[in-house]
Write a protein that holds these residues in place. Structure first.
Motif, PDB file in Angstrom:
ATOM      1  N   ILE A 174     -25.498  20.377-136.736  1.00  0.00           N
ATOM      2  CA  ILE A 174     -25.680  19.923-138.014  1.00  0.00           C
ATOM      3  C   ILE A 174     -24.821  20.250-139.029  1.00  0.00           C
ATOM      4  O   ILE A 174     -24.408  19.836-139.978  1.00  0.00           O
ATOM      5  N   ALA A 175     -24.162  21.594-138.773  1.00  0.00           N
ATOM      6  CA  ALA A 175     -23.224  22.193-139.506  1.00  0.00           C
ATOM      7  C   ALA A 175     -21.765  20.970-139.438  1.00  0.00           C
ATOM      8  O   ALA A 175     -21.225  20.908-140.613  1.00  0.00           O
ATOM      9  N   ALA A 176     -21.556  20.571-138.454  1.00  0.00           N
ATOM     10  CA  ALA A 176     -20.456  19.574-138.325  1.00  0.00           C
ATOM     11  C   ALA A 176     -20.829  18.189-139.016  1.00  0.00           C
ATOM     12  O   ALA A 176     -19.979  17.863-139.684  1.00  0.00           O
ATOM     13  N   LYS A 194     -18.352  16.433-146.307  1.00  0.00           N
ATOM     14  CA  LYS A 194     -17.410  16.946-147.402  1.00  0.00           C
ATOM     15  C   LYS A 194     -18.632  18.023-148.271  1.00  0.00           C
ATOM     16  O   LYS A 194     -18.516  18.329-149.486  1.00  0.00           O
ATOM     17  N   ARG A 195     -19.487  18.689-147.772  1.00  0.00           N
ATOM     18  CA  ARG A 195     -20.277  19.631-148.274  1.00  0.00           C
ATOM     19  C   ARG A 195     -20.222  20.964-147.233  1.00  0.00           C
ATOM     20  O   ARG A 195     -20.953  21.322-146.462  1.00  0.00           O
ATOM     21  N   PHE A 196     -18.961  21.555-147.435  1.00  0.00           N
ATOM     22  CA  PHE A 196     -18.176  22.717-146.732  1.00  0.00           C
ATOM     23  C   PHE A 196     -18.929  24.006-146.809  1.00  0.00           C
ATOM     24  O   PHE A 196     -19.136  24.584-146.008  1.00  0.00           O
ATOM     25  N   LEU A 197     -19.276  24.194-148.295  1.00  0.00           N
ATOM     26  CA  LEU A 197     -20.140  25.436-148.371  1.00  0.00           C
ATOM     27  C   LEU A 197     -21.562  25.373-147.679  1.00  0.00           C
ATOM     28  O   LEU A 197     -21.987  26.487-146.973  1.00  0.00           O
ATOM     29  N   ARG A 217     -22.808  27.707-144.356  1.00  0.00           N
ATOM     30  CA  ARG A 217     -24.085  28.338-144.227  1.00  0.00           C
ATOM     31  C   ARG A 217     -24.916  27.979-143.148  1.00  0.00           C
ATOM     32  O   ARG A 217     -25.695  29.017-142.468  1.00  0.00           O
ATOM     33  N   ILE A 218     -24.926  26.666-142.748  1.00  0.00           N
ATOM     34  CA  ILE A 218     -25.725  26.175-141.621  1.00  0.00           C
ATOM     35  C   ILE A 218     -25.152  26.841-140.419  1.00  0.00           C
ATOM     36  O   ILE A 218     -25.965  27.336-139.433  1.00  0.00           O
TER      37      ILE A 218
END
Length: 151
Positions: free
Chosen positions: A17-19, A25-28, A32-33
């Motif tokens: 999910i983080a990938a 393009k929601r790197f922050l 966190r995830i």
């Protein structure tokens, strides 16, 4: 063994999910995830999960919780009986506070003790009394609040 597998699967799903979040393009948020998803596998690797499962599935641990609950129950019963009998209740504390002399700072001057007010009023006359009545009015609400709370 089963808990290790479940935690590894949860961590892998979280990293997936983080990938996907990083791809959008929601790197922050992706970082966190990823941080949250690494927690289960980290707990397995440190042995915390095995410790927790040993606590949950041992009857002696549950017996220990039962003894702690019994201790707490007995403590609360004794407090209630103590209050009903009047041993160490609120009334005794209020009486002790009322019997204690007013606290004064060790190096307090005479006017702070209240003895100098009469002398000032006699010397200052009515003009002096008018000045003192205004600050008294300003602090009357504060005094009421303090009296309400027993201070």
């Amino acid at each position: 063994m089963l808990t290790s597998t479940v935690c590894a699967a949860v961590s892998a799903a979280g990293l997936g999910i983080a990938a996907l979040t990083a791809y959008r393009k929601r790197f922050l948020a992706a970082t966190r995830i990823a941080a949250y998803s690494l927690i289960p596998i980290g707990l397995v690797m440190t042995g915390v999960i095995d410790w927790v499962t040993n606590i949950v599935f041992k009857p002696t641990v549950w017996a220990g919780f039962g003894v702690l609950a019994l201790s707490f129950l007995l403590f609360m019963i004794t407090r209630r009986v103590e209050r009903r009998r009047g041993l160490g209740g609120r009334k005794e504390r209020k009486a002790a506070v009322a019997a204690a002399p007013d606290a004064v700072a060790p190096a307090a001057s005479v006017p702070s003790l209240g003895a100098g007010r009469e002398v000032e009023r006699a010397a200052g006359g009515k003009a002096r009394q008018g000045k003192e009545s205004a600050p008294k009015d300003d602090f009357s609400d504060i005094e009421a609040i303090l009296k309400k709370h027993g201070i």
